[in-house]
Write a protein that holds these residues in place. Sequence first.
Motif, PDB file in Angstrom:
ATOM      1  N   VAL A 116       0.844  -1.205   0.000  1.00 25.08           N
ATOM      2  CA  VAL A 116       0.000   0.000   0.000  1.00 25.08           C
ATOM      3  C   VAL A 116       0.872   1.244   0.000  1.00 25.08           C
ATOM      4  N   GLU A 117       1.944   1.237   0.803  1.00 27.44           N
ATOM      5  CA  GLU A 117       2.853   2.386   0.823  1.00 27.44           C
ATOM      6  C   GLU A 117       3.549   2.549  -0.532  1.00 27.44           C
ATOM      7  N   LEU A 118       3.856   1.431  -1.192  1.00 33.59           N
ATOM      8  CA  LEU A 118       4.465   1.517  -2.517  1.00 33.59           C
ATOM      9  C   LEU A 118       3.499   2.151  -3.510  1.00 33.59           C
ATOM     10  N   SER A 119       2.220   1.774  -3.445  1.00 38.11           N
ATOM     11  CA  SER A 119       1.233   2.372  -4.358  1.00 38.11           C
ATOM     12  C   SER A 119       1.086   3.868  -4.089  1.00 38.11           C
ATOM     13  N   ARG A 120       1.180   4.265  -2.828  1.00 41.41           N
ATOM     14  CA  ARG A 120       1.086   5.689  -2.498  1.00 41.41           C
ATOM     15  C   ARG A 120       2.293   6.458  -3.031  1.00 41.41           C
ATOM     16  N   LEU A 121       3.464   5.880  -2.859  1.00 35.79           N
ATOM     17  CA  LEU A 121       4.674   6.530  -3.359  1.00 35.79           C
ATOM     18  C   LEU A 121       4.613   6.701  -4.872  1.00 35.79           C
ATOM     19  N   LEU A 122       4.264   5.636  -5.589  1.00 37.71           N
ATOM     20  CA  LEU A 122       4.246   5.692  -7.046  1.00 37.71           C
ATOM     21  C   LEU A 122       3.195   6.678  -7.562  1.00 37.71           C
ATOM     22  N   THR A 123       2.061   6.744  -6.881  1.00 39.99           N
ATOM     23  CA  THR A 123       1.030   7.712  -7.285  1.00 39.99           C
ATOM     24  C   THR A 123       1.521   9.138  -7.068  1.00 39.99           C
TER      25      THR A 123
END
Length: 338
Positions: A163-170
């Motif tokens: 989830v943190e990876l998806s937030r970073l990439l967004t």
Amino acid sequence: MAQGSGGRALRWQWIAPVLALGVLVTAAHVWLNTNVLAGKDLCGGLVSTAAADAVLPGAGRISDRNGLDTRPGDPLDFSCTVESSSVLPGSETGRLRISGTRERGDFPFTAGRWSSPATVSFFSGGATGGVGENHGWVLLPASCTNSRPAIIEGYAPEGSDPVELSRLLTDVANRAAERAGCAGDRPMTPPDTLAAVPVSREVTDGRVCGVEGLAFPGLGGANGKARETVQDRTDAAWACEVAGHATYAVTQEPQIIAAVRASPGYKEQPPAAGLNVAGFDPRHVVADCSGTPTYFSMELGRNYTAALGSPGTPPSQELFNSFIDSVGQRFGCSASAS
């Protein structure tokens, strides 16, 4: 009194160096092992230090070493490696590789460096993307499409929070689009949660991928030894991998469909399962399903190709037609409905 003053002076002579050493040790710890006094952003302003810290496991100081590596002529073609390092005993350096690239619109469903779509947690709505095992991507707005659609891609260390990876990439996608002058009307927003990655299971006779009527992608009767993984927990995509045999995927996600149609090489293909289709080849196509554009893909594995030509093994186009006929029903797709 003179003796007391002399004793205090003597004590200060050894206390002062100890205090100074303590200050130096503390300062060194803060500088080498924490992000105190570190910059707010990395990679030329594209990566938030706090967001990278949330993805990288363990403690350490965040840095981007050599900074942002850009390609001339395209602000959305770049790469940057973020590291978390510490001098504390037992600590390891964590690396997070972020890049901006241009891909064919159906890249998540093709072979190569991409994870099997059956093992990816797709998300859509506020942003369109997917996160697999320590790897994720976010699709940039259609206004960023030039020669091909643009994406932000990231590789994270093992054990990173998806989830943190998806937030970073967004967040990186928003910053990159803004810098390139192609941001949408509003910033993309990351998902609050992600669907769990499914576990593999044995293929059931007569219900390959849990679908009635889907032909087994291989020698007839061999499905009892096969395993499958089915991703049917997201609205963005349905996918199934029959290990070693074939990987199927379907999506009606508008941003992905738009990216597919905007990619070079997209053209009319021979009809499939009685439907008029267009795509990149006969097994990566878009059909009209009750008025909704729907993408179908089928990637073939070594176990299937090794059995091709043997009695009981369906030819590839027959297998693809079976896929559209059976799975397509879930998406309002049939020759009579088109």
